[in-house]
Design a protein around this motif. Structure first.
Motif, short mmCIF file in Angstrom:
data_model
loop_
_atom_site.label_atom_id
_atom_site.label_comp_id
_atom_site.label_asym_id
_atom_site.label_seq_id
_atom_site.Cartn_x
_atom_site.Cartn_y
_atom_site.Cartn_z
N VAL A 1 -12.44 17.36 -3.44
CA VAL A 1 -13.13 18.42 -2.70
C VAL A 1 -12.10 19.24 -1.94
N MET A 2 -12.17 20.56 -2.14
CA MET A 2 -11.20 21.44 -1.48
C MET A 2 -11.84 22.25 -0.37
N LEU A 3 -11.04 22.51 0.65
CA LEU A 3 -11.48 23.35 1.77
C LEU A 3 -10.28 24.17 2.23
N ASN A 4 -10.43 25.49 2.19
CA ASN A 4 -9.36 26.39 2.65
C ASN A 4 -7.98 26.02 2.11
N GLY A 5 -7.92 25.77 0.82
CA GLY A 5 -6.63 25.51 0.18
C GLY A 5 -6.15 24.08 0.27
N GLU A 6 -6.87 23.23 1.00
CA GLU A 6 -6.46 21.83 1.10
C GLU A 6 -7.43 20.93 0.35
N LEU A 7 -6.88 19.87 -0.19
CA LEU A 7 -7.74 18.87 -0.83
C LEU A 7 -8.12 17.88 0.26
N VAL A 8 -9.38 17.91 0.67
CA VAL A 8 -9.75 17.11 1.84
C VAL A 8 -10.30 15.73 1.46
N ARG B 1 -1.02 31.43 2.11
CA ARG B 1 -0.97 30.17 1.35
C ARG B 1 -2.39 29.79 0.90
N ALA B 2 -2.63 29.91 -0.40
CA ALA B 2 -3.97 29.65 -0.94
C ALA B 2 -4.14 28.19 -1.34
N VAL B 3 -3.01 27.52 -1.66
CA VAL B 3 -3.06 26.10 -2.03
C VAL B 3 -2.01 25.39 -1.19
N ILE C 1 4.18 30.23 -6.96
CA ILE C 1 4.16 28.77 -6.76
C ILE C 1 5.37 28.42 -5.92
N SER C 2 5.13 28.04 -4.67
CA SER C 2 6.26 27.92 -3.75
C SER C 2 6.69 26.48 -3.50
N GLY C 3 6.01 25.53 -4.12
CA GLY C 3 6.48 24.16 -3.90
C GLY C 3 5.64 23.15 -4.66
N GLY C 4 6.22 21.97 -4.81
CA GLY C 4 5.49 20.88 -5.42
C GLY C 4 5.85 20.67 -6.88
#
Ligand code: ATP
Length: 291
Positions: free
Chosen positions: A226-233, A23-25, A65-68
């Motif tokens: 700001v993104m970190l490891n696929g998450e928007l932190v 999962r990249a995003v 794209i698996s969701g959202g």
């Protein structure tokens, strides 16, 4: 009508790799208002480009794209039939990527490439596309007599401007710029980005601006994610993200930047008579983000 042109909600993008799914995003949500320049920052590999491609469903296998949802003016692009999406790509959503200058056809004169794109999306005549191409050349600062030249007759910076000009010729409401000037030297980079901001002010389109360069981002954007490891932190106003970041990682990103005598140009100062050759926010030597 909502103020938001783009609304991304809980977007997940996976890469199907040998070991399974990666999962990249991860559940990424953010909005971009009409006329806003929104920046997406984060270290290499955190998923920025994956989001850029997913917005227009240009992700290539093994991406999935698996969701959202990705709503443009309320319409979910992830659920539109491909034919309808093709009408939206370029016409309503322009895209300028790092290697865009290499996407020009080396065998076609630039004017013909303008015509090709404009005819396909708007059905306009040769005369109309020539007039639009000349207008766009003027806007991006290339002499109009060069319009009949081939791509190899232009410098890298000029070719990148031509791609931006072709993109703008379709008058999109939203432009995705993924490292649009990274391959260029800093002076050319700055000139092009100044033009993008000027054009944005004239035409009012929204921009998703992706770059490694936080300083540049802080100069151009109103808000930053700001993104970190696929998450928007973290998502916030540029001033808050720069001066009072909420997330540790954001602080680390800022602190990783060499201590220059000045670090941030506000979008306003860039345009309101500031010295364009240097940065405007004097960094307070006493100010340090907490580690
Ligand atoms: N084709 C692919 N197959 C498998 N994994 C991929 C593929 N493309 C990207 N990835 C992985 O997805 C993650 C996100 O990559 P992405 O290119 O979106 O990052 P990025 O933040 O845009 O990085 P950069 O700033 O270096 O361009 C990375 O871990 C990357 O290794």
């Amino acid at each position: 009508m909502s103020d938001n042109l783009l609304e991304i909600d809980k977007l997940n993008v996976d890469y199907l790799v040998d070991k399974g799914e990666f999962r990249a995003v991860k559940e990424v949500s953010f909005n971009i208002a009409r006329g806003e320049i929104f920046g997406l920052a984060g270290e290499s590999g955190c998923g920025k480009s994956t989001i850029a491609y997913a917005i227009t469903r240009l992700s290539k296998a093994p991406a999935w794209i698996s969701g959202g949802s990705v709503r443009l003016d309320g319409q979910d692009l992830l659920r539109l039939p491909e034919r309808e999406l093709q009408r939206i790509r370029w016409k309503r959503i322009g895209m300028v990527f790092q290697s865009a200058m290499n996407s020009l056809n080396p065998l076609m004169r630039v004017e013909a490439q303008f015509h090709d794109v404009l005819r396909r999306h708007t059905g306009c005549s040769h005369e109309e596309s020539r007039a639009r191409a000349e207008e766009m050349f003027r806007l991006v600062g290339i002499p109009t007599h060069r319009i009949g030249d081939y791509p190899h007759q232009f410098s890298g910076g000029m070719r990148q401007r031509i791609v931006i000009a072709i993109c703008l010729a379709l008058r999109p409401e939203f432009i995705i710029m993924d490292e649009p000037t990274t391959a260029l030297d800093v002076v050319v980079q700055r000139e092009i980005l100044e033009q993008v901001v000027d054009l944005q002010r004239s035409y009012g389109f929204s921009v998703l601006f992706i770059t490694h360069d936080l300083h540049l981002m802080a100069q151009l954007c109103q808000r930053i994610g700001v993104m970190l490891n696929g998450e928007l932190v973290e998502v916030g106003d540029v001033r808050q993200v720069a001066e009072a970041p909420l997330h540790d990682y954001t602080r680390k990103l800022w602190n990783a930047i060499p201590q220059l005598p000045a670090i941030r140009i506000t979008r306003e100062s860039w345009h309101e008579g500031g010295d364009k050759s240097c940065c405007h926010r004097r960094r307070d030597p006493a100010r340090k983000h907490p580690a």
